[in-house]
Design a protein around this motif. Structure first.
Motif, short mmCIF file in Angstrom:
data_model
loop_
_atom_site.label_atom_id
_atom_site.label_comp_id
_atom_site.label_asym_id
_atom_site.label_seq_id
_atom_site.Cartn_x
_atom_site.Cartn_y
_atom_site.Cartn_z
N SER A 103 31.51 28.69 31.46
CA SER A 103 31.89 29.90 32.34
C SER A 103 33.23 30.37 32.44
N GLU A 104 33.45 31.95 32.22
CA GLU A 104 34.81 32.30 32.19
C GLU A 104 35.57 31.83 33.37
N ARG A 105 35.21 31.18 34.56
CA ARG A 105 35.77 30.68 35.56
C ARG A 105 36.46 29.62 35.27
N ARG A 106 36.15 28.63 34.66
CA ARG A 106 36.77 27.41 34.48
C ARG A 106 37.86 27.54 33.43
N ARG A 107 39.02 27.98 34.15
CA ARG A 107 40.05 28.40 33.22
C ARG A 107 41.02 27.34 32.67
N VAL A 108 41.08 26.51 33.83
CA VAL A 108 41.97 25.27 33.67
C VAL A 108 41.44 24.43 32.31
N LEU A 109 40.06 24.28 32.59
CA LEU A 109 39.39 23.33 31.69
C LEU A 109 39.48 23.90 30.24
N LYS A 110 39.28 25.34 29.99
CA LYS A 110 39.45 25.88 28.87
C LYS A 110 41.10 25.73 28.16
N ARG A 111 41.73 25.79 29.13
CA ARG A 111 43.32 25.69 28.47
C ARG A 111 43.59 24.24 28.04
N VAL A 112 43.05 23.13 28.76
CA VAL A 112 43.36 22.10 28.50
C VAL A 112 42.48 21.66 26.98
N ILE A 113 41.47 22.07 27.06
CA ILE A 113 40.54 21.88 25.80
C ILE A 113 41.52 22.52 24.29
N PRO B 90 49.95 44.90 30.89
CA PRO B 90 48.50 44.60 31.02
C PRO B 90 47.96 45.92 31.73
N PRO B 91 46.58 46.18 31.28
CA PRO B 91 45.99 47.32 31.87
C PRO B 91 45.63 47.38 33.14
N ALA B 92 45.44 48.47 33.75
CA ALA B 92 44.82 48.26 35.16
C ALA B 92 43.30 47.92 35.35
N ASP B 93 42.88 48.78 34.48
CA ASP B 93 41.20 48.60 34.58
C ASP B 93 40.43 48.17 33.39
N ALA B 94 39.38 47.62 33.33
CA ALA B 94 38.68 47.00 32.42
C ALA B 94 37.81 48.06 31.40
N VAL B 95 37.75 47.51 30.08
CA VAL B 95 36.82 48.43 29.39
C VAL B 95 35.34 47.85 29.54
N PHE B 96 35.16 46.51 29.22
CA PHE B 96 33.87 45.89 29.25
C PHE B 96 34.22 45.36 30.69
N ASP B 97 33.02 45.45 31.63
CA ASP B 97 33.32 44.95 32.70
C ASP B 97 32.57 43.46 33.07
N ASP B 98 32.44 42.75 31.91
CA ASP B 98 31.39 41.16 31.92
C ASP B 98 33.03 40.36 31.95
N GLU B 99 32.82 39.64 33.19
CA GLU B 99 33.56 38.31 33.35
C GLU B 99 34.99 38.61 33.16
N TYR B 100 35.36 39.92 33.24
CA TYR B 100 36.79 40.53 33.41
C TYR B 100 37.55 40.12 34.63
#
Lengths: 530, 112
Positions: free
Chosen positions: A27-37, A366-376
């Motif tokens: 999941s996109e929420r597990r940011r710390v895990l992704k960074r570590v990997i 960085p932009p204020a709003d998203a283009v694609f609204d998935d997991e942003y």
């Protein structure tokens, strides 16, 4: 014979692929895990590259890895020699510093940053390792596909418009690559680079023109990648649109074009009747000179720092092209320059974002709003809960010092590694004999350095010592990557002797490879005949 | 057959080049697609044109290569088709994003 060590050479491709695939499942929420990997993966890549570099430096012949153990001209081969080992290490070091920098905040500007980043590294590593023209195309596509995603990372109007241009240009370039590769195959009947080197001298005279056309078209594709004038107008705008850590990694992308050119264009026959190598050299020289001139004018005329960095990348490409065209005496200096300038430009891309952060600039905010609204998950809203927020004091002094260091490095002033590199190139040029062309090139290289120092000091005074700016916060995790890159350049300067010797051996090996193909095909252990 | 193939490649390339120089993003995408078809045909032709020749050698017995078509360009074309297909899909997404952000389908993002 069989063992882990033998399979080490394929790891720079497999490891990031596996890690990136695994990360897509999270999941996109597990940011710390992704960074570590991803940080762990890139660190492992650096370790592997160092091991491979030591192996390559120890052995005289290139190391061959046959995928699936199919015999050489038929199966896919990976080739590791001194040049590819050095490029591999350079790529993965840039990958590590850029990734570390991105973890400060930029990896949150859009979804799936880490997966794309690792795929980019996989494509780069593969392109440096492959011994096969069509595989080179496939790895080019892998690294390009990942670079499209990374360029669009963070979205925003400017990035999407730049991305549209970048993607279109690169698709057209890939088509040129395919035409060149298939023409070469049509004439010689092989795509393996070593086999090509063996077969090209035997090409019939009436087919030679087709072969030259094929390799020439391949060359155009590589020149577009390297940003040679007049094919490099896309480069500064595109790179300045990318988020800073991505631009810092993109500093190596143009070097992929140069690397591929070194591998492929040297294959053309050197016999007096064909004299195709001579034509290539001439094109490289003229193109390189025009590129340096274009970059110099660009550096002087650019108003934003990110465009300035883009144009210094063009200058470095031009210097490399022209000095490769100048012949083998200059090659070792050119390779040293390649490493030094890539590290310098990469550090510069990271640094200018820190320096220019107080500005509300379209390039870096960085932009204020998203283009694609998935997991942003936007950067702005999350800025408060920062886990790695060690703010270091004396920001201004550190930034200013780093900026000055970078400027000296890019301009090639003593005592830093940029100076040694340019000195080696000019020294090699003077060894090849005094001709008007040599003088023009030497003068242009020095002039481009002067222009860089003028432009950077103008911008530096404006940005750093103008008093009415709000104080900036500098995080440790952002300062460390820049510091690492600059320390590496310092290391290049201190250990210039051994590194120069390595580069000289590399250049000699390249030259020998060009004249007589290595024993990849008649490897006695495999028992194959070409 | 050679003439038909050569004309086909030529017409596809010509139309493709004309289209990618047009100012609208959709025209550029169609142009790139046409160009990639032309390149695929070209790769195929580089394996020499043969009629009624299979690319796969039958099991058992020594095969005479002269009786078979060159399988390598066919494999290359397959790879090239897949890659260009994926790239076109990606470019379409970028096109839509650019259209949404800039409000125009001009390649530079404004009608200027």
């Amino acid at each position: 014979m069989a063992g882990v060590a033998d399979h080490l050479i394929v790891m720079p491709v497999l490891l990031p692929l596996a890690a990136s695939a695994a990360m897509l499942l999270m999941s996109e929420r597990r940011r710390v895990l992704k960074r570590v990997i991803s940080l762990a993966t890139v660190m492992a890549l650096i370790t592997i590259s160092v091991l491979l570099l030591r192996t390559a430096a120890a052995s005289h012949d290139p190391l061959i890895y046959l995928l699936g153990d199919w015999p050489a001209p038929f199966g896919i081969t990976l080739v590791l020699d001194r040049l590819s080992a050095a490029m591999l290490l350079l790529t993965n070091i840039l990958g590590f510093t850029s990734l570390l920098y991105a973890t400060a905040r930029w990896d949150r500007a859009g979804p799936r940053f880490h997966a794309l980043f690792l795929l980019q590294l996989m494509g780069l590593n593969g392109a440096f390792l492959t011994g096969d023209l069509f595989n080179l195309f496939v790895f080019f596509e892998v690294l390009l596909a990942a670079s499209y995603g990374l360029l669009l990372h963070g979205a925003g109007r400017k990035r999407v418009t730049a991305g549209l241009h970048y993607v279109s240009i690169n698709i057209a370039t890939s088509l040129l690559f395919l035409i060149g590769a298939s023409l070469t195959y049509g004439v010689t009947g092989t795509l393996n680079v070593a086999d090509l080197a063996a077969r090209i001298p035997a090409v019939a005279a009436e087919d030679l023109m087709l072969l030259q056309a094929g390799i020439g078209i391949l060359g155009v594709a590589f020149f577009i990648k390297a940003g040679m004038w007049p094919l490099g107008f896309w480069l500064p705008g595109t790179y300045s649109a990318a988020v800073p850590p991505v631009a810092a990694l993109f500093a190596i992308l143009s070097k992929v074009g140069i690397y591929a050119m070194l591998r492929v264009l040297l294959l053309l026959p050197q016999d007096p009747s064909g004299s195709a190598t001579h034509v290539v050299d001439e094109w490289l020289q003229i193109g390189g000179l025009a590129t340096i001139a274009f970059g110099t004018i660009g550096v002087l005329s650019s108003k934003s720092l990110s465009r300035l960095a883009g144009y210094s990348l063009i200058i470095s490409s031009g210097t490399l092209l022209a000095s490769i065209g100048a012949g083998e005496a200059v090659l070792s200096g050119a390779l040293f320059y390649l490493v030094s300038s890539t590290l310098g430009v990469s550090a510069f891309y990271l640094l200018i974002e820190l320096v220019g952060r107080a500005e509300t600039d379209m390039d870096t905010s960085p932009p204020a709003d998203a283009v694609f609204d998935d997991e942003y998950v936007g950067v702005r809203e999350e800025d408060q809960e920062n886990e790695v927020g060690v703010v270091i004091p004396a920001t201004l002094a550190i930034l200013g010092g780093g900026f000055m260091f970078c400027a000296l490095l890019l301009a090639g002033l003593p005592p830093l590694s940029g100076f040694i590199a340019k000195f080696a190139i000019i020294n090699g040029l003077l060894d090849t004999g005094i001709s008007p062309w040599t003088w023009t090139l030497a003068a242009l290289i020095l002039l481009s350095g002067l222009a860089t120092i003028i432009a950077t000091s103008r911008a530096g005074v404006d940005l750093i010592w103008t008093p009415d700016r709000p104080s900036r916060d500098l995080r440790l995790v952002e300062a460390v990557p820049v510091g690492m890159l600059l320390a590496l350049c310092l290391g290049l300067m201190i250990f210039a002797g051994p590194i120069m010797r390595y580069m000289e051996q590399t250049a000699d090996a390249l030259d020998v490879t060009a004249r007589q193909p290595p024993a990849i095909l008649s490897d006695p252990e495999e028992g194959t005949t070409p | 057959m050679e003439l038909v193939l050569a004309l086909g490649i030529g017409i596809l390339t010509g139309s493709g080049v004309w289209l990618i120089l047009r100012p609208r993003t959709f025209q550029v995408i169609i142009g790139l697609s046409l160009l990639s078809y032309a390149v695929n045909l070209f790769i195929y032709a580089m394996g020499r044109l043969r009629v009624d020749a299979p690319a796969i050698v039958e099991r058992g017995g020594a095969a005479d290569p002269a009786q078979y078509a060159d399988p390598l360009p066919q494999a290359l074309v397959l790879t090239a088709i897949v890659i260009s297909f994926a790239m076109t899909a990606l470019l379409l997404v970028v096109l839509l994003a650019a259209r949404g952000l800039t409000g125009t389908d001009h390649v530079d993002g404004d009608e200027g």
